[in-house]
Design an enzyme around this catalytic site. Structure first.
Site, PDB file in Angstrom:
ATOM      1  CG  ASN A 273      -1.776   1.236   1.335  1.00  0.00           C
ATOM      2  OD1 ASN A 273      -1.774   1.941   0.540  1.00  0.00           O
ATOM      3  ND2 ASN A 273      -2.587   1.127   2.488  1.00  0.00           N
TER       4      ASN A 273
ATOM      5  CD  GLU B 236      -8.868  -1.151   4.260  1.00  0.00           C
ATOM      6  OE1 GLU B 236      -8.820  -0.844   5.451  1.00  0.00           O
ATOM      7  OE2 GLU B 236      -9.305  -0.471   3.365  1.00  0.00           O
TER       8      GLU B 236
ATOM      9  NE  ARG C 150      -6.452   1.380   0.467  1.00  0.00           N
ATOM     10  CZ  ARG C 150      -6.362   2.539   0.714  1.00  0.00           C
ATOM     11  NH1 ARG C 150      -5.224   2.969   1.324  1.00  0.00           N
ATOM     12  NH2 ARG C 150      -7.605   3.236   1.188  1.00  0.00           N
TER      13      ARG C 150
ATOM     14  CG  HIS D 126     -13.049   3.110   3.478  1.00  0.00           C
ATOM     15  ND1 HIS D 126     -13.850   3.944   4.381  1.00  0.00           N
ATOM     16  CD2 HIS D 126     -11.850   3.522   3.809  1.00  0.00           C
ATOM     17  CE1 HIS D 126     -13.098   4.971   5.010  1.00  0.00           C
ATOM     18  NE2 HIS D 126     -12.004   4.362   4.604  1.00  0.00           N
TER      19      HIS D 126
ATOM     20  NE  ARG E 124     -10.416  11.965   4.911  1.00  0.00           N
ATOM     21  CZ  ARG E 124     -10.324  10.790   4.430  1.00  0.00           C
ATOM     22  NH1 ARG E 124     -11.270  10.156   3.975  1.00  0.00           N
ATOM     23  NH2 ARG E 124      -9.359  10.042   4.700  1.00  0.00           N
TER      24      ARG E 124
ATOM     25  N   GLY F  92     -10.895   7.650   8.496  1.00  0.00           N
ATOM     26  CA  GLY F  92     -11.650   7.884   7.524  1.00  0.00           C
ATOM     27  C   GLY F  92     -12.984   7.109   7.753  1.00  0.00           C
TER      28      GLY F  92
HETATM   29  P1  AMP Z   1      -8.514   3.009  11.742  1.00  0.00           P
HETATM   30  O1  AMP Z   1      -8.394   4.156  10.723  1.00  0.00           O
HETATM   31  O2  AMP Z   1      -9.396   2.127  11.430  1.00  0.00           O
HETATM   32  O3  AMP Z   1      -7.042   2.790  12.129  1.00  0.00           O
HETATM   33  O4  AMP Z   1      -8.972   4.065  12.940  1.00  0.00           O
HETATM   34  C1  AMP Z   1      -8.326   4.825  13.635  1.00  0.00           C
HETATM   35  C2  AMP Z   1      -9.247   5.333  14.780  1.00  0.00           C
HETATM   36  O5  AMP Z   1      -9.643   4.416  15.650  1.00  0.00           O
HETATM   37  C3  AMP Z   1      -8.679   6.619  15.617  1.00  0.00           C
HETATM   38  O6  AMP Z   1      -9.737   7.567  15.860  1.00  0.00           O
HETATM   39  C4  AMP Z   1      -8.134   5.715  16.869  1.00  0.00           C
HETATM   40  O7  AMP Z   1      -8.427   6.773  17.954  1.00  0.00           O
HETATM   41  C5  AMP Z   1      -9.696   4.812  16.951  1.00  0.00           C
HETATM   42  N1  AMP Z   1      -9.331   3.731  17.678  1.00  0.00           N
HETATM   43  C6  AMP Z   1      -8.346   2.858  17.460  1.00  0.00           C
HETATM   44  N2  AMP Z   1      -8.104   2.130  18.710  1.00  0.00           N
HETATM   45  C7  AMP Z   1      -9.195   2.345  19.679  1.00  0.00           C
HETATM   46  C8  AMP Z   1      -9.425   1.945  20.845  1.00  0.00           C
HETATM   47  N3  AMP Z   1      -9.069   1.012  21.406  1.00  0.00           N
HETATM   48  N4  AMP Z   1     -10.566   2.788  21.573  1.00  0.00           N
HETATM   49  C9  AMP Z   1     -11.016   3.817  20.939  1.00  0.00           C
HETATM   50  N5  AMP Z   1     -10.765   4.331  19.542  1.00  0.00           N
HETATM   51  C10 AMP Z   1      -9.829   3.385  18.987  1.00  0.00           C
END
Ligand code: AMP
Length: 399
Positions: free
Chosen positions: A10, A385, A91, A180, A241, A212
């Protein structure tokens, strides 16, 4: 080690993430990231067999970065020569209307992905560089492009068409593409499996809530609506965003605030959403600020949640009734019980109910968190993913 492995790449504008995956059993054998490409000091991290190796060094471009990745495989394992790498899966964020499915990469495909740069100026240039360099360094295996947009190519015209002058939309390829898609596809298949049904017999709503965020409506296995549009800016409130806004806000900022188009672009993409409202785009930090009594953080949470509930309600209408499942995935969706609880409680008038105990369990497994008598099954399904890219790559080269 398993029979076949796929190297999933990616490549972003200044990063390259990679995973060596066994598509059959889903094992991530090794993984890593090259960050800050083109900056004074870059960082590379490589994980294998429970060990993480980190190095700081200048990484001038994607070529240097990917060569370094191959060196790390040589130095710390696994040995790529014996790992039976049968393909590289890349990706690609934007496949436009050109790529409704994963595609084996040829010189012509690289040019087509390059041709889509105006539709994804932040993403496709990095992908093209990553693909070019990876094909040079690993010339003996097929390379496959897997597009974030492909899953949404099944949207009906009524859903993907913006009400703009037809000739302008056509000339500039303006339509809803959705993003996504790899995650929505992977999660919806696993959600159907988790409730013991075939994906082709289920109607679903999937909430991918990460930094996102996007939501999709899936009818009998085919996507019929999604919240992201021409770009990943539309739809839900995200880390930085805006999601949906009145487009006239752009003219207002241009005329009244004297902002340039580039400044507005940066503001809507990078300084808005949770960050704009509460100064924090990380959801854990947002929850901490709410705990400390921050009114801004509470409002950001409420706006985020309201948007989700509004979309879920409208997607139930699009599906013509209650779906079989509503599934939460990605960083916030998988880890934040309070978001799931509040979303489902807002839908209680539809007979949808969450089981607080099941909802509070932390697990890496797909699971049902609704009560037995809930009219819709609520699920948490961890997304993957890279695994989906490796499987789509594998199935294409096995054809
Ligand atoms: P992603 O883009 O899927 O990696 O998600 C990132 C988001 O998930 C960020 O806002 C992180 O703060 C949130 N996140 C990841 N782990 C946790 C957790 N254990 N509790 C709350 N939010 C989380």
């Amino acid at each position: 080690m398993s029979d076949h492995t796929v190297l999933v790449i990616n490549a972003g504008s200044s990063t390259v993430k990679y995973q060596l995956i066994s598509p059959e059993d889903g094992a991530a054998i090794a993984s890593g990231i090259v960050e800050r490409i083109g900056e004074e000091t870059g960082i590379v991290k490589h994980k294998y067999a429970g060990q993480e190796h980190t190095e700081n060094l200048p990484i001038e471009d994607h070529g240097v970065g990917l060569r370094k990745v191959l060196d790390l495989f040589d130095a710390h394992g696994p040995n790529l020569a014996t790992a039976n790498v049968v393909a590289v899966g890349h990706r690609v964020v934007q496949g436009g209307s050109v790529f409704p499915a994963p595609t084996v990469i040829t010189d012509e495909v690289v040019e087509q992905i390059r041709g889509l740069i105006p539709l994804a100026p932040l993403h496709n240039p990095g992908h093209v560089r990553g693909i070019e360099v990876a094909r040079e360094l690993l010339p003996d295996v097929p390379h496959v492009a897997v597009f974030d947009t492909s899953f949404f190519q099944t949207l009906p015209a009524s859903a993907y068409t913006y009400a703009l002058p037809k000739d302008v939309a056509q000339e500039f390829s303006i339509r809803r593409y959705g993003f996504h898609g790899t995650s929505h596809q992977y999660v919806s298949r696993l959600a159907a499996h988790t409730i013991g049904k075939d994906v082709a017999d289920t109607n679903q709503i999937v909430l991918h809530l990460g930094s996102g965020a996007s939501v999709s409506a899936i009818k009998q296995g085919k996507a019929v609506e999604t919240s992201m549009g021409l770009t990943p800016l539309e739809g839900l409130v995200m880390g930085t965003r805006t999601g949906d806004i009145d487009p006239a806000i752009v003219f207002h900022l241009y005329r009244e605030a004297g902002m340039s188009i580039d400044e507005i672009d940066t503001m809507l993409n990078k300084q808005s959403g949770l960050k704009g409202l509460a100064g924090q785009n990380d959801f854990r930090e947002l929850l901490r600020l709410i705990g400390e009594g921050s009114a801004d953080a509470q409002l950001a949470f409420d706006v985020f949640l309201h948007r989700i509930v509004k979309y879920v309600g409208s997607y139930m209408a699009v599906l013509g009734g209650l779906p079989d499942t509503i599934t939460f995935t990605a960083g916030v969706g998988e880890n934040t019980a309070i978001v799931r609880e509040k979303t489902v409680n807002a839908l209680s008038g539809f007979g949808i109910a969450i089981d607080p105990e099941l909802n509070s369990v932390r697990s890496d497994e797909p699971r049902i968190v609704s009560t037995p008598d809930s009219t819709v099954k609520i699920l948490v399904v961890p997304t993957n993913e890279e695994l989906e890219i490796s499987r789509q790559t594998m199935s294409l080269i096995s054809e």
